[in-house]
Scaffold this active site. Structure first.
Site, mmCIF file in Angstrom:
data_model
loop_
_atom_site.group_PDB
_atom_site.id
_atom_site.type_symbol
_atom_site.label_atom_id
_atom_site.label_comp_id
_atom_site.label_asym_id
_atom_site.label_seq_id
_atom_site.Cartn_x
_atom_site.Cartn_y
_atom_site.Cartn_z
ATOM 1 N N ASP A 35 -86.063 43.907 -45.395
ATOM 2 C CA ASP A 35 -86.020 44.061 -46.854
ATOM 3 C C ASP A 35 -87.362 43.216 -47.413
ATOM 4 O OD1 ASP A 35 -85.221 44.550 -49.459
ATOM 5 O OD2 ASP A 35 -83.754 42.757 -49.594
ATOM 6 N N HIS A 52 -93.757 49.924 -47.447
ATOM 7 C CA HIS A 52 -93.058 50.522 -46.602
ATOM 8 C C HIS A 52 -93.930 50.901 -45.217
ATOM 9 C CE1 HIS A 52 -89.987 50.842 -49.292
ATOM 10 N NE2 HIS A 52 -90.361 51.698 -50.126
ATOM 11 N N LEU A 146 -84.602 48.810 -23.829
ATOM 12 C CA LEU A 146 -83.911 48.540 -25.449
ATOM 13 C C LEU A 146 -83.222 49.707 -25.523
ATOM 14 C CD1 LEU A 146 -83.654 46.489 -27.761
ATOM 15 C CD2 LEU A 146 -85.878 47.499 -28.468
HETATM 16 C C1 IPE Z 1 -81.026 47.096 -47.773
HETATM 17 O O1 IPE Z 1 -82.074 46.863 -48.791
HETATM 18 C C2 IPE Z 1 -81.200 48.493 -47.320
HETATM 19 C C3 IPE Z 1 -82.190 48.543 -46.215
HETATM 20 C C4 IPE Z 1 -82.944 47.588 -45.860
HETATM 21 C C5 IPE Z 1 -82.345 49.964 -45.538
HETATM 22 P P1 IPE Z 1 -81.859 47.028 -50.278
HETATM 23 O O2 IPE Z 1 -83.198 46.740 -50.830
HETATM 24 O O3 IPE Z 1 -81.723 48.430 -50.522
HETATM 25 O O4 IPE Z 1 -80.905 46.251 -50.664
HETATM 26 P P2 IPE Z 1 -80.313 45.846 -52.067
HETATM 27 O O5 IPE Z 1 -79.994 46.850 -53.010
HETATM 28 O O6 IPE Z 1 -81.275 45.123 -52.604
HETATM 29 O O7 IPE Z 1 -79.169 44.961 -51.733
HETATM 30 C C1 IPE Z 2 -86.777 47.758 -47.747
HETATM 31 O O1 IPE Z 2 -87.842 47.378 -48.494
HETATM 32 C C2 IPE Z 2 -87.014 49.085 -47.312
HETATM 33 C C3 IPE Z 2 -85.874 49.789 -47.751
HETATM 34 C C4 IPE Z 2 -84.790 49.571 -48.271
HETATM 35 C C5 IPE Z 2 -86.106 51.375 -47.583
HETATM 36 P P1 IPE Z 2 -87.366 47.522 -50.259
HETATM 37 O O2 IPE Z 2 -87.959 48.751 -50.384
HETATM 38 O O3 IPE Z 2 -86.299 47.453 -50.523
HETATM 39 O O4 IPE Z 2 -88.280 46.554 -50.950
HETATM 40 P P2 IPE Z 2 -87.933 45.439 -52.136
HETATM 41 O O5 IPE Z 2 -86.657 44.715 -51.772
HETATM 42 O O6 IPE Z 2 -87.865 46.276 -53.405
HETATM 43 O O7 IPE Z 2 -89.018 44.552 -52.225
HETATM 44 MG MG MG Z 3 -85.004 45.509 -51.181
#
Ligand code: IPE
Ligand code: IPE
Ligand code: MG
Length: 260
Positions: A35, A52, A146
């Site tokens: 995240d 990303h 792995l």
């Molecule tokens: C969780 O991250 C999902 C993934 C890492 C794929 P999100 O960024 O979507 O989660 P929330 O919505 O903030 O909880």
């Molecule tokens: C995690 O990073 C990647 C996915 C959920 C695909 P985010 O895209 O959720 O990044 P934040 O949480 O908005 O910073």
């Molecule tokens: Mg996120």
């Protein structure tokens, strides 16, 4: 026999890995909620997709280090059921990135004896992504290092609903009876069938929630929250998480004395 292993770590990194291996148990299964990509980009004035993109580097480093440490299972939450609700252009860019990453990384994963698997409602991914994904799975299916599980279009509730539906069908068909429904049986109907529950759950970016990840499987996992955004998370952060894990006492409901 397959004698290939992960390419060994070098220099100081090898010493750090050695220390982790010697000082205690390496988690058998690590699950990661990757995240903070968007926030990483935002703090640099970049578009979310740049986060990303950089996150792919973190995946590469984490997978490589886990292989070298002898972790048997690594489950990466890459795209959740709820992530489909993001703006259309972000979803499309993520899908394109996923396709490219699978295409670019599969050979190296294969050389490092990594076996690729997926969990989630993968039929809802674009066809081109599915093709790359199934190529990677097929190409690496004999590998013995792995086990890398990519959670794509995945959510814990999706997994549970699917399991309950299939248990209901099998009960109706008479292949199982209600009395046979046990924890072990439910596990056989989950997408993680035959995979031990995660020992360690890592979430990056300081957020303290599960976000519908492996709801059943995380029942007794140790949770480690890293304040790094995912694109900054590299092997040294992984080592910190494992070191922290090694310092814990897992009691599974018992008391300390019983564990001696
Ligand atoms: C969780 O991250 C999902 C993934 C890492 C794929 P999100 O960024 O979507 O989660 P929330 O919505 O903030 O909880
Ligand atoms: C995690 O990073 C990647 C996915 C959920 C695909 P985010 O895209 O959720 O990044 P934040 O949480 O908005 O910073
Ligand atoms: Mg996120």
């Amino acid at each position: 026999m397959n004698v290939r292993g992960a390419e060994p770590a070098k220099g100081n990194d090898a010493a750090l890995q050695q220390e982790l291996k010697q000082s205690g148990n390496i988690p058998v299964h690590i699950a990661v909620i990757m995240d903070g990509n968007g926030r990483w980009a935002k703090t640099r004035g970049l578009p979310r997709i740049a986060g990303h993109n950089e996150g792919v580097e973190s995946v590469r480093d984490t997978v490589e280090a886990c292989g070298q440490l002898g972790v048997k299972y690594l489950t990466l939450y890459a795209f959740s059921t709820e992530n489909w609700k993001r703006p259309q252009d972000e979803v499309s860019m993520l899908m394109r990135l996923l396709m490219r990453a699978l295409r670019d990384e599969t050979d190296k994963l294969h050389r490092n004896n990594v076996r690729v698997h997926t969990i989630g409602e993968t039929q809802s991914l674009p066809r081109e992504v599915q093709a790359e994904l199934y190529d990677a799975i097929e190409k690496t299916k004999e590998n013995t290092g792995l086990n890398l599980f990519l959670a794509l279009s995945y959510s814990g509730r999706w997994d549970l609903v699917r399991a309950v539906k299939r248990i209901a069908e099998d009960t109706q068909a008479g292949t199982i009876t209600p009395e046979q429904v046990t924890e072990q049986l439910i596990e056989c109907y989950l997408s993680t069938k035959n995979v031990p529950d995660p020992d360690l759950l890592i979430r990056t970016s300081g957020e303290m929630r599960i976000s519908n990840f492996l709801l059943w499987q995380l029942a007794y996992s140790e949770i480690y929250i890293s304040n790094c955004y995912w694109p900054q998370f590299r092997r040294n952060e992984l080592y910190a998480a494992i070191r922290n894990y090694q310092s814990r006492e897992r009691r599974f409901g018992m008391v300390s004395e019983q564990l001696k």
